[in-house]
Motif scaffolding. Structure first.
Motif, PDB file in Angstrom:
ATOM      1  N   ALA A  30       0.812  -1.218   0.000  1.00  0.00           N
ATOM      2  CA  ALA A  30       0.000   0.000   0.000  1.00  0.00           C
ATOM      3  C   ALA A  30       0.845   1.267   0.000  1.00  0.00           C
ATOM      4  CB  ALA A  30      -0.927  -0.008   1.221  1.00  0.00           C
ATOM      5  N   ASN A  31       2.017   1.215   0.645  1.00  0.00           N
ATOM      6  CA  ASN A  31       2.860   2.414   0.758  1.00  0.00           C
ATOM      7  C   ASN A  31       3.677   2.685  -0.495  1.00  0.00           C
ATOM      8  OD1 ASN A  31       1.934   2.836   3.326  1.00  0.00           O
ATOM      9  ND2 ASN A  31       3.738   1.995   4.348  1.00  0.00           N
ATOM     10  N   TRP A  32       3.898   1.657  -1.301  1.00  0.00           N
ATOM     11  CA  TRP A  32       4.729   1.830  -2.506  1.00  0.00           C
ATOM     12  C   TRP A  32       4.005   2.697  -3.529  1.00  0.00           C
ATOM     13  CZ3 TRP A  32       4.029   0.586  -7.678  1.00  0.00           C
ATOM     14  CH2 TRP A  32       5.172   0.720  -8.484  1.00  0.00           C
ATOM     15  N   LYS A  33       4.748   3.479  -4.275  1.00  0.00           N
ATOM     16  CA  LYS A  33       4.132   4.269  -5.333  1.00  0.00           C
ATOM     17  C   LYS A  33       5.122   4.504  -6.466  1.00  0.00           C
ATOM     18  CE  LYS A  33       5.202   8.768  -3.173  1.00  0.00           C
ATOM     19  NZ  LYS A  33       4.624  10.044  -2.690  1.00  0.00           N
ATOM     20  N   VAL A  34       4.567   4.704  -7.643  1.00  0.00           N
ATOM     21  CA  VAL A  34       5.364   5.057  -8.816  1.00  0.00           C
ATOM     22  C   VAL A  34       5.805   6.513  -8.679  1.00  0.00           C
ATOM     23  CG1 VAL A  34       5.345   5.299 -11.329  1.00  0.00           C
ATOM     24  CG2 VAL A  34       4.085   3.433 -10.247  1.00  0.00           C
ATOM     25  N   ARG A  35       7.023   6.796  -9.092  1.00  0.00           N
ATOM     26  CA  ARG A  35       7.513   8.177  -9.086  1.00  0.00           C
ATOM     27  C   ARG A  35       7.709   8.656 -10.530  1.00  0.00           C
ATOM     28  NH1 ARG A  35       9.062  10.158  -4.145  1.00  0.00           N
ATOM     29  NH2 ARG A  35       9.263   8.641  -2.432  1.00  0.00           N
ATOM     30  N   ILE A  36       7.178   9.819 -10.810  1.00  0.00           N
ATOM     31  CA  ILE A  36       7.391  10.482 -12.099  1.00  0.00           C
ATOM     32  C   ILE A  36       8.519  11.481 -11.897  1.00  0.00           C
ATOM     33  CG2 ILE A  36       6.350  11.910 -13.894  1.00  0.00           C
ATOM     34  CD1 ILE A  36       3.647  10.690 -13.135  1.00  0.00           C
ATOM     35  N   GLU A  37       9.600  11.333 -12.668  1.00  0.00           N
ATOM     36  CA  GLU A  37      10.855  12.008 -12.346  1.00  0.00           C
ATOM     37  C   GLU A  37      11.402  12.845 -13.503  1.00  0.00           C
ATOM     38  OE1 GLU A  37      12.737   8.592  -9.424  1.00  0.00           O
ATOM     39  OE2 GLU A  37      13.308   8.615 -11.536  1.00  0.00           O
ATOM     40  N   GLU A  38      12.335  13.701 -13.131  1.00  0.00           N
ATOM     41  CA  GLU A  38      13.145  14.431 -14.095  1.00  0.00           C
ATOM     42  C   GLU A  38      14.374  13.556 -14.404  1.00  0.00           C
ATOM     43  OE1 GLU A  38      13.957  18.104 -16.276  1.00  0.00           O
ATOM     44  OE2 GLU A  38      12.258  17.626 -14.993  1.00  0.00           O
ATOM     45  N   PRO A  39      14.593  13.166 -15.660  1.00  0.00           N
ATOM     46  CA  PRO A  39      15.767  12.341 -15.964  1.00  0.00           C
ATOM     47  C   PRO A  39      17.051  13.163 -15.957  1.00  0.00           C
ATOM     48  CG  PRO A  39      14.559  12.844 -17.967  1.00  0.00           C
ATOM     49  CD  PRO A  39      13.752  13.419 -16.833  1.00  0.00           C
ATOM     50  N   LEU A  40      18.169  12.466 -16.011  1.00  0.00           N
ATOM     51  CA  LEU A  40      19.473  13.114 -16.132  1.00  0.00           C
ATOM     52  C   LEU A  40      19.845  13.244 -17.603  1.00  0.00           C
ATOM     53  CD1 LEU A  40      21.380  11.266 -13.255  1.00  0.00           C
ATOM     54  CD2 LEU A  40      20.342  13.543 -13.194  1.00  0.00           C
ATOM     55  N   MET A  41      20.702  14.232 -17.917  1.00  0.00           N
ATOM     56  CA  MET A  41      21.057  14.465 -19.317  1.00  0.00           C
ATOM     57  C   MET A  41      22.468  15.033 -19.422  1.00  0.00           C
ATOM     58  SD  MET A  41      21.431  17.025 -21.846  1.00  0.00           S
ATOM     59  CE  MET A  41      20.471  18.472 -21.360  1.00  0.00           C
ATOM     60  N   VAL A  42      23.223  14.573 -20.419  1.00  0.00           N
ATOM     61  CA  VAL A  42      24.458  15.232 -20.836  1.00  0.00           C
ATOM     62  C   VAL A  42      24.391  15.429 -22.342  1.00  0.00           C
ATOM     63  CG1 VAL A  42      25.803  14.171 -18.972  1.00  0.00           C
ATOM     64  CG2 VAL A  42      25.825  13.133 -21.259  1.00  0.00           C
ATOM     65  N   THR A  43      25.235  16.293 -22.839  1.00  0.00           N
ATOM     66  CA  THR A  43      25.340  16.478 -24.288  1.00  0.00           C
ATOM     67  C   THR A  43      26.599  15.793 -24.800  1.00  0.00           C
ATOM     68  OG1 THR A  43      26.527  18.572 -24.053  1.00  0.00           O
ATOM     69  CG2 THR A  43      24.106  18.668 -24.235  1.00  0.00           C
ATOM     70  N   TYR A  44      26.484  15.189 -25.965  1.00  0.00           N
ATOM     71  CA  TYR A  44      27.641  14.620 -26.656  1.00  0.00           C
ATOM     72  C   TYR A  44      27.649  15.193 -28.074  1.00  0.00           C
ATOM     73  CZ  TYR A  44      30.998  11.307 -28.608  1.00  0.00           C
ATOM     74  OH  TYR A  44      32.091  10.733 -29.216  1.00  0.00           O
ATOM     75  N   LYS A  45      28.591  16.093 -28.313  1.00  0.00           N
ATOM     76  CA  LYS A  45      28.705  16.752 -29.622  1.00  0.00           C
ATOM     77  C   LYS A  45      27.378  17.383 -30.048  1.00  0.00           C
ATOM     78  CE  LYS A  45      32.683  14.083 -31.113  1.00  0.00           C
ATOM     79  NZ  LYS A  45      33.354  13.307 -32.171  1.00  0.00           N
ATOM     80  N   GLY A  46      26.736  18.035 -29.089  1.00  0.00           N
ATOM     81  CA  GLY A  46      25.506  18.751 -29.353  1.00  0.00           C
ATOM     82  C   GLY A  46      24.242  17.927 -29.256  1.00  0.00           C
ATOM     83  N   ILE A  47      24.350  16.610 -29.069  1.00  0.00           N
ATOM     84  CA  ILE A  47      23.184  15.734 -28.937  1.00  0.00           C
ATOM     85  C   ILE A  47      22.875  15.560 -27.458  1.00  0.00           C
ATOM     86  CG2 ILE A  47      22.266  13.427 -29.386  1.00  0.00           C
ATOM     87  CD1 ILE A  47      24.269  13.275 -31.751  1.00  0.00           C
ATOM     88  N   GLU A  48      21.630  15.797 -27.082  1.00  0.00           N
ATOM     89  CA  GLU A  48      21.201  15.591 -25.693  1.00  0.00           C
ATOM     90  C   GLU A  48      20.870  14.116 -25.473  1.00  0.00           C
ATOM     91  OE1 GLU A  48      17.837  18.107 -25.212  1.00  0.00           O
ATOM     92  OE2 GLU A  48      19.019  19.951 -25.047  1.00  0.00           O
ATOM     93  N   VAL A  49      21.514  13.500 -24.497  1.00  0.00           N
ATOM     94  CA  VAL A  49      21.285  12.078 -24.202  1.00  0.00           C
ATOM     95  C   VAL A  49      20.677  11.989 -22.801  1.00  0.00           C
ATOM     96  CG1 VAL A  49      22.301   9.784 -24.051  1.00  0.00           C
ATOM     97  CG2 VAL A  49      23.288  11.483 -25.613  1.00  0.00           C
TER      98      VAL A  49
END
Length: 614
Positions: A267-286
């Protein structure tokens, strides 16, 4: 000889027909793309698309189908996803990973003389996450009803022709399955013959699971009749699973077989909607999910590799393999020490770990001439203007009982390798409206302990915790906490638009294969199918996240067609090499062709993964 005959002969002459450079063709689609680990499950996604659903609806149908088909996962496992929302122009993360149950403490397992939680059985189970993940994704971002999205999975539960691979897994793990009464009832379809498991192609029926899925649909439909909205009705199904009669039977069946999960845990568990992590590689956001997965290790590796001219080295040259291998080892050493559940203290130093300045320092640690088996975690804290509180632990890190540098890989059936490569599935979906979904669902794989009459196999993810802070102070087991997992979907953006969606199964090799897939496209100009089938290589210098958490520094798996001069040079550098016929990993991916307004789908020739586009 007539003109038609002459033309036919010319077309049959060698070299005149265009050669297909890959074993599977590129998938093309204009309206949608659905790719996952089983052909029948890809068909489930296609069915939802044909009914007018969006990519989230289709992805949910594919997760449900693969979970029903035991595609090295089940309904009691975990789901994590990255979703690109064309309305907000943002990438969102879905964290549907279960947590350690009440009573799951280091002391509990040490009292049972365990160095880690067990690989299989009730004591390896976290709370089920996949049902909550599917329901949350569908409620928040989908368009269809739960009844519509679960229809293909429910049809499969009524009976589907089981693949030989899955049926053979059941037979292989019969000694484990025999211990658990509800698992025996489901998996042993022939209890009176030597082969207890189903035959390949046999119609495999799961009445208990079908009843559980029907209960969820019934809860939704009852809520709709009461005037609830689509979203509210889907969350009514969520409540029935985690707080109602399904939860009660799941917990009863878990505890009967020695498990720890309680009704309060559910009952206590829940899904979390999150902000992901990101870096750029040669201008591409990953984009990657955060440090409760291993995903940031790929981002760290990209930051390190930006300091090298990879293209000039040549694809899979000895210099290229060495450089990428060392970068992966540096990133994964940080993973092994610094990653954990961000909702529990201590706080992981992610700002420092993902900084370009830290990556430049780590790149300088690479010896260009020799494999360094001593590479360990770095110190990212100065790169976020803090003092590292764990310098004492770092001094002796890396020499646990699982450190086995003198034991090379003994071929594809090596028990260590089978654990290290523990597979699951992946799901990729995209539509013309702009929705993109990348998922790596997992958990509850064969041999799974089925919880009572629910038909649901429990997760085995507790084994990814450590019990001693000397190994990783951020990933020590604690009730309510999520273990750091290997599961790692990926989305890349270029010029403000989706560029690549890609994921792969394969335990601790996932981000190794995804890193190389990405570089194959970006650095070497391969199309999405060529990159999915291209020869990759794997390191075993990091700790396995499964079993006894072993590591084998210097171990390197290469594709068997690696040239002799490359093999010789790598041996000189100190690598312990083994060779396999296919090393791409079962990668699934979608590339977005904005010039022509279409999708290119790739599905590796490594396993049973399959895609459909329209």
């Amino acid at each position: 000889m007539g003109k038609c005959t002459t033309l036919l002969l010319l077309l049959c002459l060698p070299g005149l027909l265009p050669a297909q450079t890959t074993q599977k063709p590129v998938l093309h689609g204009r309206h949608w793309m659905a790719i996952t680990g089983k052909p029948l499950a890809a068909t489930a996604g296609a069915m939802i698309f044909q009914q007018g659903g969006n990519a989230v609806d289709a992805a949910c149908a594919m997760i449900a189908a693969t979970s029903t088909m035991w595609d090295v996962l089940s309904w009691g496992g975990e789901t994590q996803a990255l979703i690109y929302n064309p309305n907000t122009k943002k990438v969102t993360g879905i964290n549907a990973l279960g947590v350690a149950p009440t009573g799951a403490t280091p002391a509990f397992y040490r009292q049972r003389n365990m160095q880690y939680p067990p690989e299989y059985g009730p004591l390896s189970a976290v709370t089920p996450g996949t049902p909550g993940g599917i329901l949350t994704m569908l409620a928040e971002y989908g368009t269809k009803s739960l009844k519509e999205v679960l229809a293909p999975a429910m049809e499969l539960a009524k009976g589907y022709p089981i693949e030989a691979q899955t049926a053979n897994y059941i037979q292989e793990y019969k000694k484990w399955i025999t211990q658990w009464p509800y698992s025996k009832q489901v998996f042993f379809t022939h209890p009176d013959r030597p082969r207890l498991a189903p035959d390949g192609g046999e119609i495999f029926r799961q009445a208990d699971l079908l009843a559980t899925l029907q209960k969820m649909v019934d809860a939704e439909q009852a809520a709709l009749r009461q005037g609830k909205s689509r979203k509210e009705a889907i969350y009514a199904a969520y409540d029935r699973f985690y707080k109602g009669d399904i939860a009660r039977e799941f917990v009863r069946g878990c505890k009967e077989q020695g498990g720890l999960i309680t009704l309060q845990d559910m009952a206590n568990w829940k899904v979390r909607i999150e902000e992901p992590l990101m870096v750029t590689y040669k201008g591409i956001e990953v984009y990657k999910l955060s440090q409760w997965t291993q995903g940031p290790a790929m981002l760290q590796a990209l930051n390190i590799l930006e300091n090298f001219d990879l293209k000039s080295m040549g694809y899979n040259s000895s210099r290229y393999i060495h450089t990428v291998y060392q970068a992966m080892n540096l990133a994964f050493a940080d993973r092994d020490f610094y990653y954990g559940d961000p909702y529990f203290p201590p706080e992981e130093p992610m700002k420092g770990l993902l900084s370009k300045a830290y990556a430049k320092e780590r790149a300088r640690a690479i010896d260009p001439e020799q494999n360094d088996t001593t590479l360990g975690p770095g110190d990212p804290y100065p790169f976020q203007q803090q003092q590292n509180p764990y310098l004492g632990l770092l001094k002796n890190w890396g020499h646990t009982a699982a450190y086995k540098p003198d034991q090379p890989i003994q071929g594809p059936d090596d028990p260590f390798l089978r654990t290290f490569l523990s597979g699951t599935t992946s799901v990729e979906a995209a539509d013309a409206e702009g929705w993109v979904v990348s998922v790596t669902p997992s958990g509850g794989w064969i041999p799974a302990t089925i919880a009572g009459r629910t038909g649901i196999g429990m997760s085995q993810r507790l084994q990814s915790f450590v019990l001693d802070e000397k190994e990783n102070p951020f990933n020590v087991m604690e009730p309510g906490k999520r273990p750091r997992v290997t599961l790692t979907p990926t989305l890349a953006m270029k010029d403000g638009k989706p560029y690549l969606a890609f994921a792969v199964q394969g335990g601790d090799t996932q981000d190794q294969n995804l890193l190389q897939f990405f570089l194959n496209v970006v650095e070497f100009g391969m199309n999405v199918q060529e990159a999915a089938e291209a020869a990759n290589f794997n390191s075993y210098q990091m700790y396995s996240s499964f079993g006894m958490h072993e590591r084998k520094p210097g171990g390197l798996t290469l594709q068997e067609n690696t040239p002799s001069w490359t093999r010789k040079e790598l041996k000189r550098m100190g690598y312990k090499t083994d060779y396999q016929a296919r090393t791409s990993g079962p990668i699934n991916a979608i590339w977005f062709d904005w010039e022509h307004g279409s999708f290119w789908g790739g599905s590796s020739n490594h396993g049973e993964d399959y895609g459909i586009g329209w």
